[in-house]
Design an enzyme around this catalytic site. Structure first.
Site, mmCIF file in Angstrom:
data_model
loop_
_atom_site.group_PDB
_atom_site.id
_atom_site.type_symbol
_atom_site.label_atom_id
_atom_site.label_comp_id
_atom_site.label_asym_id
_atom_site.label_seq_id
_atom_site.Cartn_x
_atom_site.Cartn_y
_atom_site.Cartn_z
ATOM 1 N N TYR A 225 -2.722 -0.693 10.542
ATOM 2 C CA TYR A 225 -2.676 -1.138 9.144
ATOM 3 C C TYR A 225 -1.433 -0.588 8.459
ATOM 4 O O TYR A 225 -0.718 -1.318 7.751
ATOM 5 C CB TYR A 225 -3.937 -0.693 8.425
ATOM 6 C CG TYR A 225 -4.041 -1.206 7.008
ATOM 7 C CD1 TYR A 225 -4.441 -2.507 6.751
ATOM 8 C CD2 TYR A 225 -3.738 -0.380 5.923
ATOM 9 C CE1 TYR A 225 -4.537 -2.989 5.450
ATOM 10 C CE2 TYR A 225 -3.835 -0.856 4.631
ATOM 11 C CZ TYR A 225 -4.231 -2.158 4.401
ATOM 12 O OH TYR A 225 -4.321 -2.628 3.121
ATOM 13 N N SER B 33 0.850 -1.177 0.000
ATOM 14 C CA SER B 33 0.000 0.000 0.000
ATOM 15 C C SER B 33 0.889 1.231 0.000
ATOM 16 O O SER B 33 2.063 1.163 0.387
ATOM 17 C CB SER B 33 -0.883 0.002 1.255
ATOM 18 O OG SER B 33 -1.565 1.238 1.406
#
Length: 268
Positions: A144, A131
């Protein structure tokens, strides 16, 4: 690509399903996985049961692919989940460990399971769906982001270790992507009133951004690019926003990036 075998985790929906379908379309024989098991095969690929948090489940899934196909040329580590927007303080240690057990250690388990086969066959490629939060902070998404930062360090280090066997490790870095990912978000298990107002505002802002986000097919195309080039880069961004953010992280002054992030998320 005929004859190439791919194993894609978390392929029941979203990025995993789009990636598995795109690889199949390009001529790969693809095995997707899901915790729910092979209830329905995907578009051009087979589904296997897999829980990446279980050593036994990982070993069984990899053995099933080897038994049916004889080799694994590509592993796509995609399985993962997040905590709904929350302050880092609002998740217990147990919840933080659960996030890492899937997002990071799940990838480690899968990688360790396929590497003996890739070394024996003299090549392979491992792609981690990371990501932009692997190189950027995410207020109210710290766990996360931390798990994706861990993936970045693991993948790049691993790549240097494995080149002697013609095995490469690569990270794909999407930005916001429209998927059913939100359905798998878990609520923070230690909510505090002190964070309520800002947490609620961040949730609304992210929902607005997601409405105009790229679809998972953009990530699938980045995956296909990374597996078809002879000499892959260590990381590939997926989509225009991800590319711009990578550029800003590399070249923009830290204070400018910091201010821009806070403005975008409407933090005080």
């Amino acid at each position: 690509m005929n004859g190439k075998i791919a194993l894609v985790t978390g392929a029941s929906s979203g990025i995993g399903a789009a990636t598995a379908a795109r690889l199949a379309q390009a001529g790969w024989t693809v095995f997707g996985t899901s915790r729910r098991g092979p209830q329905v095969d995907g578009a051009g690929f087979r589904m296997l049961a897999l829980d990446v948090t279980s050593d036994a489940s990982v070993a069984a899934a990899v053995e099933a692919v080897i038994r049916q196909a004889g080799r694994i040329d590509l592993l796509v580590n995609n399985a993962g989940f997040g905590v709904a927007a929350a302050g880092a303080e609002e998740s217990s240690i147990a919840q933080a460990q659960a996030v890492f057990d899937t997002n990071f250690f799940g990838a480690v388990r899968m990688t360790r399971a396929v590497l003996p086969h890739m070394r024996a066959q003299g090549g392979g490629r491992i792609l981690h769906i990371g990501s932009v939060l692997g190189f950027l902070p995410m207020p109210y998404g710290a766990l996360y982001a931390a798990s994706k930062h861990a993936i970045e360090g693991y993948s790049e280090s691993l790549d240097h270790e494995l080149r002697n066997w013609d095995i490469r490790s690569v990270v794909i870095e999407p930005a916001y992507t429209r998927t059913p990912f939100d359905a798998n978000l878990i609520e923070p298990d230690a909510k505090l009133d002190a964070y309520h107002a800002v947490r609620t505002a961040v949730v609304r802002r992210i929902q607005d951004i997601m409405a105009g986000a790229d679809g998972p097919e953009v990530v699938a195309e980045a995956v296909l690019k990374a597996v078809t080039v002879a000499r892959p880069k260590l990381r590939y961004t997926a989509g225009g926003l991800a590319a711009r953010l990578r550029f800003l992280r590399t070249f923009a002054p830290a204070a400018m990036l910091d201010a821009g992030m806070r403005k975008d998320l409407q933090l005080a």
